[in-house]
Enzyme design. Structure first.
Site, PDB file in Angstrom:
ATOM      1  N   HIS A 248      25.302  -8.592 -36.246  1.00  0.00           N
ATOM      2  CA  HIS A 248      26.393  -8.785 -35.279  1.00  0.00           C
ATOM      3  C   HIS A 248      26.436 -10.187 -34.677  1.00  0.00           C
ATOM      4  O   HIS A 248      26.463 -10.366 -33.458  1.00  0.00           O
ATOM      5  CB  HIS A 248      26.294  -7.737 -34.166  1.00  0.00           C
ATOM      6  CG  HIS A 248      26.683  -6.356 -34.605  1.00  0.00           C
ATOM      7  ND1 HIS A 248      27.906  -6.050 -35.152  1.00  0.00           N
ATOM      8  CD2 HIS A 248      25.993  -5.186 -34.582  1.00  0.00           C
ATOM      9  CE1 HIS A 248      27.976  -4.768 -35.443  1.00  0.00           C
ATOM     10  NE2 HIS A 248      26.821  -4.217 -35.125  1.00  0.00           N
TER      11      HIS A 248
ATOM     12  N   ASN B  33      29.941  -0.865 -41.571  1.00  0.00           N
ATOM     13  CA  ASN B  33      31.277  -0.394 -41.164  1.00  0.00           C
ATOM     14  C   ASN B  33      32.093  -1.494 -40.496  1.00  0.00           C
ATOM     15  O   ASN B  33      33.315  -1.386 -40.403  1.00  0.00           O
ATOM     16  CB  ASN B  33      31.170   0.847 -40.266  1.00  0.00           C
ATOM     17  CG  ASN B  33      30.447   0.570 -38.973  1.00  0.00           C
ATOM     18  OD1 ASN B  33      29.358  -0.014 -38.977  1.00  0.00           O
ATOM     19  ND2 ASN B  33      31.029   0.972 -37.857  1.00  0.00           N
ATOM     20  N   HIS B  34      31.454  -2.588 -40.060  1.00  0.00           N
ATOM     21  CA  HIS B  34      32.218  -3.696 -39.470  1.00  0.00           C
ATOM     22  C   HIS B  34      32.755  -4.677 -40.512  1.00  0.00           C
ATOM     23  O   HIS B  34      33.567  -5.527 -40.165  1.00  0.00           O
ATOM     24  CB  HIS B  34      31.382  -4.426 -38.415  1.00  0.00           C
ATOM     25  CG  HIS B  34      31.282  -3.655 -37.138  1.00  0.00           C
ATOM     26  ND1 HIS B  34      32.127  -3.867 -36.063  1.00  0.00           N
ATOM     27  CD2 HIS B  34      30.473  -2.630 -36.779  1.00  0.00           C
ATOM     28  CE1 HIS B  34      31.820  -3.021 -35.088  1.00  0.00           C
ATOM     29  NE2 HIS B  34      30.818  -2.255 -35.494  1.00  0.00           N
TER      30      HIS B  34
HETATM   31 MN   LIG Z   1      27.442  -0.130 -37.882  1.00  0.00          MN
END
Ligand SMILES: [Mn+2]
Length: 272
Positions: free
Chosen positions: A47, A104-105
């Site tokens: 992230h 999933n991002h």
């Molecule tokens: Mn995730």
């Protein structure tokens, strides 16, 4: 090389015919870990945490081992594009040593909502998203481990063929393990909460020792407890840490998993 050149080069690798390591079937891309890896470092969600990424690569990875990323490179943190470019350069430099799974991002709907799309120029975003669409959904180290971002789909029987179906991709990117004895809908609105019994059946059917996944914030201690609860059949890895903690999503002790040449697993902090 400029950012655009890096992204175009890495996109080229993924657009070519798949190799012994990178394979695809019915539009689902996956990876088979090469026999000659002497071990591996497994990296969870990043992230946009470039600092933890740089540190773990320089301190924890030796070049005769593999490096497996479980996805979620973008959204939330400060250095999202830098993380994407960094892992793309790693893949270009060490194509047979680096596996980059899709989280999933790495999805245009999700990263439009959580910030990545708005943080980069549209040409660069387009290249990134074209690459994300080609990332491997899972990796298997035969006889040892199975790697995926979220977890397992709800199926009667598990084998590679059943996992190579576009219908189960969303479940593999979104699902979470749980302490419930049965399957439950995932409160995230996608994927499942899967029980311990399903993890055991999955590992037995596929002939692996454990499922290794990311997707949820975990301290090193909690990851250890969770793995004990799952009888060593499941590990969650979370590698996003200190430098970005002001967003509220990040933990103070991000970690990686180290797999040694005998296949033994150790949880190792990135910052110590
Ligand atoms: Mn995730």
């Amino acid at each position: 090389m400029s950012v655009v050149e890096v992204l175009e080069d890495v996109l080229d690798i993924y657009s070519q015919a798949r190799s012994r390591m990178h394979r695809w079937d019915r539009e689902v891309c996956y990876c088979v870990v090469p026999d000659d890896w002497q071990g591996a470092v497994v990296v969870g969600d990043l992230h946009g945490d470039l600092e933890s990424l740089e540190r773990l690569v320089s301190r924890r990875w030796s070049r005769d081992e593999g490096l497996i990323f479980l996805g979620d490179y973008v959204d939330r943190g400060r250095r999202q594009l830098d993380v994407v470019v960094y892992v793309a350069r790693l893949k270009l430099e060490y194509p047979d040593r680096v596996i980059l799974l899709r989280g999933n991002h790495e999805d245009s709907q999700v990263n439009t909502y959580y910030g990545f799309r708005d943080s980069v120029p549209s040409q660069i975003y387009g290249l990134c998203q074209r690459w994300f669409d080609l990332l491997d959904i899972f990796a298997i180290w035969e006889g040892r481990y199975f790697f995926v971002h979220g977890g397992i789909p709800r199926l009667e029987r598990y084998d590679l063929s059943a996992l190579l179906s576009p219908e189960v991709v969303e479940d593999m990117l979104w699902s979470d393990p749980s302490a419930y004895a049965d399957w439950r809908p995932n409160p995230r609105g996608a994927g499942w909460l899967y029980p311990k019994g399903a993890v055991e059946r999955f590992c037995e059917d596929l002939g692996v020792k454990a499922l290794i996944r990311g997707h949820q914030p975990r301290s090193a201690e909690r990851a250890q407890d969770e793995s004990r609860f799952f009888s060593g059949r499941l590990y969650t890895v979370f590698s996003t840490g200190l430098p970005s903690r002001d967003t509220g999503y990040f933990l103070e002790d991000p970690f990686v998993l180290l797999i040694d040449r005998k296949g033994r697993i150790r949880i190792e902090p990135i910052w110590d």
